[in-house]
Design a protein around this motif. Structure first.
Motif, PDB file in Angstrom:
ATOM      1  N   GLY A   1       0.815  -1.213   0.000  1.00  0.00           N
ATOM      2  CA  GLY A   1       0.000   0.000   0.000  1.00  0.00           C
ATOM      3  C   GLY A   1       0.847   1.260   0.000  1.00  0.00           C
ATOM      4  N   LEU A   2       1.883   1.261   0.832  1.00  0.00           N
ATOM      5  CA  LEU A   2       2.739   2.438   0.955  1.00  0.00           C
ATOM      6  C   LEU A   2       3.545   2.700  -0.314  1.00  0.00           C
ATOM      7  N   PHE A   3       4.079   1.634  -0.916  1.00  0.00           N
ATOM      8  CA  PHE A   3       4.983   1.809  -2.054  1.00  0.00           C
ATOM      9  C   PHE A   3       4.346   1.578  -3.416  1.00  0.00           C
ATOM     10  N   LEU A   4       3.065   1.180  -3.446  1.00  0.00           N
ATOM     11  CA  LEU A   4       2.382   0.996  -4.730  1.00  0.00           C
ATOM     12  C   LEU A   4       1.116   1.850  -4.803  1.00  0.00           C
ATOM     13  N   ALA A   5       0.189   1.627  -3.882  1.00  0.00           N
ATOM     14  CA  ALA A   5      -1.090   2.341  -3.950  1.00  0.00           C
ATOM     15  C   ALA A   5      -0.928   3.842  -3.710  1.00  0.00           C
ATOM     16  N   LEU A   6      -0.223   4.212  -2.655  1.00  0.00           N
ATOM     17  CA  LEU A   6      -0.064   5.636  -2.339  1.00  0.00           C
ATOM     18  C   LEU A   6       0.611   6.414  -3.478  1.00  0.00           C
ATOM     19  N   PRO A   7       1.698   5.921  -4.071  1.00  0.00           N
ATOM     20  CA  PRO A   7       2.283   6.668  -5.184  1.00  0.00           C
ATOM     21  C   PRO A   7       1.357   6.782  -6.400  1.00  0.00           C
ATOM     22  N   ILE A   8       0.556   5.762  -6.668  1.00  0.00           N
ATOM     23  CA  ILE A   8      -0.387   5.841  -7.786  1.00  0.00           C
ATOM     24  C   ILE A   8      -1.435   6.918  -7.511  1.00  0.00           C
ATOM     25  N   ILE A   9      -1.998   6.881  -6.307  1.00  0.00           N
ATOM     26  CA  ILE A   9      -3.009   7.878  -5.939  1.00  0.00           C
ATOM     27  C   ILE A   9      -2.393   9.269  -5.897  1.00  0.00           C
ATOM     28  N   GLY A  10      -1.184   9.365  -5.351  1.00  0.00           N
ATOM     29  CA  GLY A  10      -0.497  10.654  -5.285  1.00  0.00           C
ATOM     30  C   GLY A  10      -0.206  11.233  -6.658  1.00  0.00           C
ATOM     31  N   THR A  11       0.216  10.392  -7.584  1.00  0.00           N
ATOM     32  CA  THR A  11       0.487  10.863  -8.949  1.00  0.00           C
ATOM     33  C   THR A  11      -0.787  11.359  -9.610  1.00  0.00           C
ATOM     34  N   ASN A  12      -1.856  10.571  -9.488  1.00  0.00           N
ATOM     35  CA  ASN A  12      -3.139  11.019 -10.051  1.00  0.00           C
ATOM     36  C   ASN A  12      -3.580  12.328  -9.418  1.00  0.00           C
ATOM     37  N   ALA A  13      -3.423  12.440  -8.101  1.00  0.00           N
ATOM     38  CA  ALA A  13      -3.828  13.652  -7.399  1.00  0.00           C
ATOM     39  C   ALA A  13      -3.043  14.873  -7.881  1.00  0.00           C
ATOM     40  N   LEU A  14      -1.769  14.684  -8.180  1.00  0.00           N
ATOM     41  CA  LEU A  14      -0.971  15.803  -8.699  1.00  0.00           C
ATOM     42  C   LEU A  14      -1.527  16.316 -10.015  1.00  0.00           C
ATOM     43  N   PHE A  15      -1.813  15.417 -10.925  1.00  0.00           N
ATOM     44  CA  PHE A  15      -2.305  15.821 -12.240  1.00  0.00           C
ATOM     45  C   PHE A  15      -3.759  16.289 -12.201  1.00  0.00           C
ATOM     46  N   GLU A  16      -4.518  15.813 -11.220  1.00  0.00           N
ATOM     47  CA  GLU A  16      -5.905  16.248 -11.075  1.00  0.00           C
ATOM     48  C   GLU A  16      -6.018  17.500 -10.210  1.00  0.00           C
ATOM     49  N   LYS A  17      -4.869  17.987  -9.754  1.00  0.00           N
ATOM     50  CA  LYS A  17      -4.796  19.184  -8.904  1.00  0.00           C
ATOM     51  C   LYS A  17      -5.584  19.005  -7.605  1.00  0.00           C
ATOM     52  N   ARG A  18      -5.451  17.811  -7.025  1.00  0.00           N
ATOM     53  CA  ARG A  18      -6.086  17.513  -5.738  1.00  0.00           C
ATOM     54  C   ARG A  18      -5.113  17.884  -4.617  1.00  0.00           C
ATOM     55  N   SER A  19      -5.652  18.040  -3.434  1.00  0.00           N
ATOM     56  CA  SER A  19      -4.830  18.468  -2.293  1.00  0.00           C
ATOM     57  C   SER A  19      -4.082  17.295  -1.669  1.00  0.00           C
ATOM     58  N   TRP A  20      -3.127  17.627  -0.806  1.00  0.00           N
ATOM     59  CA  TRP A  20      -2.402  16.590  -0.067  1.00  0.00           C
ATOM     60  C   TRP A  20      -3.338  15.875   0.893  1.00  0.00           C
ATOM     61  N   LYS A  21      -4.396  16.577   1.371  1.00  0.00           N
ATOM     62  CA  LYS A  21      -5.377  15.928   2.237  1.00  0.00           C
ATOM     63  C   LYS A  21      -6.096  14.806   1.480  1.00  0.00           C
ATOM     64  N   TYR A  22      -6.472  15.096   0.246  1.00  0.00           N
ATOM     65  CA  TYR A  22      -7.123  14.078  -0.582  1.00  0.00           C
ATOM     66  C   TYR A  22      -6.203  12.873  -0.760  1.00  0.00           C
ATOM     67  N   THR A  23      -4.944  13.147  -1.055  1.00  0.00           N
ATOM     68  CA  THR A  23      -3.961  12.076  -1.256  1.00  0.00           C
ATOM     69  C   THR A  23      -3.814  11.232   0.004  1.00  0.00           C
ATOM     70  N   LEU A  24      -3.720  11.875   1.150  1.00  0.00           N
ATOM     71  CA  LEU A  24      -3.546  11.133   2.397  1.00  0.00           C
ATOM     72  C   LEU A  24      -4.793  10.343   2.787  1.00  0.00           C
ATOM     73  N   VAL A  25      -5.974  10.922   2.580  1.00  0.00           N
ATOM     74  CA  VAL A  25      -7.207  10.209   2.913  1.00  0.00           C
ATOM     75  C   VAL A  25      -7.386   9.010   1.986  1.00  0.00           C
ATOM     76  N   SER A  26      -7.255   9.232   0.690  1.00  0.00           N
ATOM     77  CA  SER A  26      -7.442   8.135  -0.274  1.00  0.00           C
ATOM     78  C   SER A  26      -6.311   7.114  -0.184  1.00  0.00           C
ATOM     79  N   GLY A  27      -5.091   7.587  -0.091  1.00  0.00           N
ATOM     80  CA  GLY A  27      -3.951   6.681   0.031  1.00  0.00           C
ATOM     81  C   GLY A  27      -3.986   5.907   1.335  1.00  0.00           C
ATOM     82  N   GLY A  28      -4.337   6.578   2.413  1.00  0.00           N
ATOM     83  CA  GLY A  28      -4.453   5.906   3.702  1.00  0.00           C
ATOM     84  C   GLY A  28      -5.513   4.821   3.678  1.00  0.00           C
ATOM     85  N   PHE A  29      -6.626   5.105   3.007  1.00  0.00           N
ATOM     86  CA  PHE A  29      -7.681   4.094   2.866  1.00  0.00           C
ATOM     87  C   PHE A  29      -7.128   2.835   2.216  1.00  0.00           C
TER      88      PHE A  29
END
Length: 160
Positions: free
Chosen positions: A116-144
């Motif tokens: 989750g930490l090294f696969l799911a979170l980076p995928i969600i984080g990358t999408n969030a960057l390009f979708e202009k989502r916040s770090w809160k969104y990344t942490l909530v979705s990645g944490g899930f």
């Protein structure tokens, strides 16, 4: 080794249970709705049966891959070419010695966390960057997904 489809299905359904808690308004639901620009009105027009059904289907696909990451013995199976019936005696000896080694819920959770930490979170984080989502969104979705991978990994590793 055989695939335990029931364990994979239970692991997949567990994501819904985690989601019901994780995205509850008193946990992270309010933050997620704000950061995802989601409203109650948008949600009311949704086909929830389809959404939940597809969510379980996608989680089942994740579980299929996760079993190979959380169960070490699949590495031995893959070295035989996947045909256990034609495997060399060394495979049988290896499985006799190590067939149940590291097959615990705790160990599966560890590998689920790492995945989750090294696969799911980076995928969600990358999408969030390009979708202009916040770090809160990344942490909530990645944490899930980190929590889901941990629970799924534990179920799969202990039960399969």
């Amino acid at each position: 080794m055989e695939i335990n489809f029931l364990a994979l299905l239970v692991a997949a359904v567990s994501t819904l249970l985690v989601g019901f808690v994780w995205y509850h308004p008193k946990v992270f639901g309010t933050i997620w709705m704000k950061e995802a620009a989601m409203t109650e009105e948008k949600m009311k027009g949704s086909n929830m049966a389809l959404i939940f059904g597809m969510a379980v289907f996608y989680a089942f696909l994740i579980a299929m891959v996760l079993q190979f990451l959380v169960i070490h013995q699949w590495g031995a199976v893959s070295m035989t070419g996947g045909e256990i019936a034609t495997a060399k005696p060394s495979y049988t000896a290896f499985m006799a010695d190590y067939g149940t080694t590291f097959r615990t819920f705790k160990h599966g959770m560890l590998h689920g966390f790492i995945t989750g930490l090294f696969l799911a979170l980076p995928i969600i984080g990358t999408n969030a960057l390009f979708e202009k989502r916040s770090w809160k969104y990344t942490l909530v979705s990645g944490g899930f997904w980190i929590v889901c991978f941990m629970l799924m990994g534990g179920i799969i590793c202990a039960w399969s």
